[in-house]
Design an enzyme around this catalytic site. Structure first.
Site, mmCIF file in Angstrom:
data_model
loop_
_atom_site.group_PDB
_atom_site.id
_atom_site.type_symbol
_atom_site.label_atom_id
_atom_site.label_comp_id
_atom_site.label_asym_id
_atom_site.label_seq_id
_atom_site.Cartn_x
_atom_site.Cartn_y
_atom_site.Cartn_z
ATOM 1 C CD GLU A 199 -2.859 1.672 -0.062
ATOM 2 O OE1 GLU A 199 -3.112 0.620 -0.262
ATOM 3 O OE2 GLU A 199 -2.674 2.951 -0.313
ATOM 4 C CB THR A 219 -5.974 -0.174 -3.719
ATOM 5 O OG1 THR A 219 -5.014 0.732 -2.724
ATOM 6 C CG2 THR A 219 -5.101 -1.591 -4.112
#
Ligand code: GP9
Ligand code: MN
Length: 403
Positions: A38, A80
């Site tokens: 992330e 994402t």
């Protein structure tokens, strides 16, 4: 319509490159383990904060892996989920919105679907709600067999922060499912702790903060290093379970973590006077580490992007090019050194084109705009990919395939 899909097939065929004979099929039948880091930018690799390495484990792991240090994220507003779309389809995400949310019922020909025919089982692991980014629907469309989401994990007030389960318990608990999974598998683990605004529990702190007085930038190395440790423990578990030697492990950053709003603080951290538009482009690099059992470590500096991973994986597995893909195999001698961004910046071997300005890639010096004419031609790819998604054109290709 059909003629459009012909045009796209023609374009991607012309882009196709020969495989690397030494590496083609080297991982045939092996598991694929993708780890999405992330918000992790490439500048943290090898960097220290007040004498402490931010990513000690990755710095080490790189030594016996292929490490790509000019690898760019290509995500847009879908963050994402856009990175996942790029990885599994080798298509570009959309100029607005998240393709996971706007076009989840299209026909695709994603890696899990391709690998199913080779006997692979596929799964995504992520400690957040299953419907976040419409993942449950889109994973089904892309052919995933399983989505191990929030409801599969034991989550309580001690092991979560920010968006969900912390990365260390996430990997630990994931192993219970992974060790039972039928092999070979294609799997992706999506980390979460290093997410804006980079909150952490003090007991998890392994490195000092930066000291810029911008709290977002200052906390960033702390949550990055927490994830580094979580991955270290996971790799240890893979070794203990005997999965390590039988798996290709691919670790990559999903997208930037520090936005342009924080450029003043970021300039301090990077010891620069200012962050120019050229620097902004270079800051879109994310780490890419590919560990193949039995292969020595090597740093590869070709220009590349997330769009290139699908063809790379399919070639390592010895399956080869399938359907339409805009990327090219990272290991090919003739890999196309180009990264096209959703904000229409382009990076080539020689140039960086951004905000109507052309820069020399090596030096960052502004050069004659005409130097970037060729770089700009690559932008047509975005239009082709977009029209494919808007028109749901893979329907036609898959129809032909099934006939
Ligand atoms: C949410 C996680 C983070 O489940 O993937 O999403 P992002 O905001 O980075 O797209
Ligand atoms: Mn993200």
């Amino acid at each position: 319509n059909n003629s459009d899909v012909e045009e796209i097939i023609e374009y991607t065929k012309n882009k196709d490159v020969p495989v690397n004979d030494e590496l083609y099929g080297i991982a045939e039948g092996k598991n694929i383990i993708l780890i999405s880091m992330e918000s992790t930018q490439q500048f943290v690799i090898g960097k220290e904060v007040r004498g402490k390495e931010i990513t000690p484990f990755l710095n080490d792991f790189i030594k016996d892996s292929y490490y790509f240090d000019n690898f760019y994220h290509q995500t847009g507003q879908g963050k994402t989920s856009d990175s996942e779309f790029l990885l599994d389809n080798s298509l570009y995400p959309l100029p607005r919105g998240a393709v996971f949310q706007t076009h989840p019922l299209n026909e695709y020909f994603a890696t899990p679907e391709i690998l199913k025919k080779q006997g692979y089982h596929s799964a995504v692991f992520h400690g957040n709600n299953k419907s976040f980014w419409n993942r449950d629907i889109m994973y089904n469309t892309m052919g995933y067999d399983e989505y191990i989401s929030q409801e599969y994990y034991t989550i309580n007030e001690n092991n979560q922060i920010n968006y969900g389960l912390k990365d260390r318990p996430f990997f630990k608990q994931s192993m219970d499912y992974l060790s039972e999974m039928s092999q070979p598998f294609y799997s992706r683990f999506i980390t979460l702790t290093n997410h804006h605004p980079y909150k952490y529990d003090e007991s998890d702190q392994l490195v000092p903060t930066f000291e810029t007085n911008d709290p977002i930038v200052d906390r960033y190395p702390v949550t990055v290093s927490y994830t580094d440790k979580a991955i270290k423990e996971f790799i240890g578990q893979l070794k203990a379970n005997g999965l390590y030697e039988n798996s290709v492990i691919i670790i990559y950053g999903d997208h930037y973590g520090i936005s342009e709003r924080h450029n003043d603080a970021l300039a301090q951290v990077l010891n620069k006077e200012e962050i120019t538009p050229y620097d902004n482009v270079q800051l879109q690099r994310v780490p890419l580490i590919i560990h193949i059992p039995g292969q020595k470590g090597k740093t590869i500096s070709k220009v590349s992007g997330q769009i290139d991973l699908k063809p790379t994986i399919l070639n390592l597995l010895g399956i080869g090019q399938q359907g339409i893909q805009f990327g090219t195999d990272l290991f090919s001698e003739q890999h196309k050194n180009v990264a096209i961004f959703r904000d229409r910046s382009v990076v080539t071997d020689a140039y960086v084109y951004t905000k109507d300005t052309c820069y020399d890639r090596a030096s960052g010096a502004e050069v004659n705009p005409e130097s970037c004419t060729e770089a700009q031609q690559h932008l047509q790819e975005l239009e082709l990919s977009d029209s494919l998604i808007y028109g749901d054109l893979l329907r036609f290709l898959n129809m032909a395939r099934n006939n």
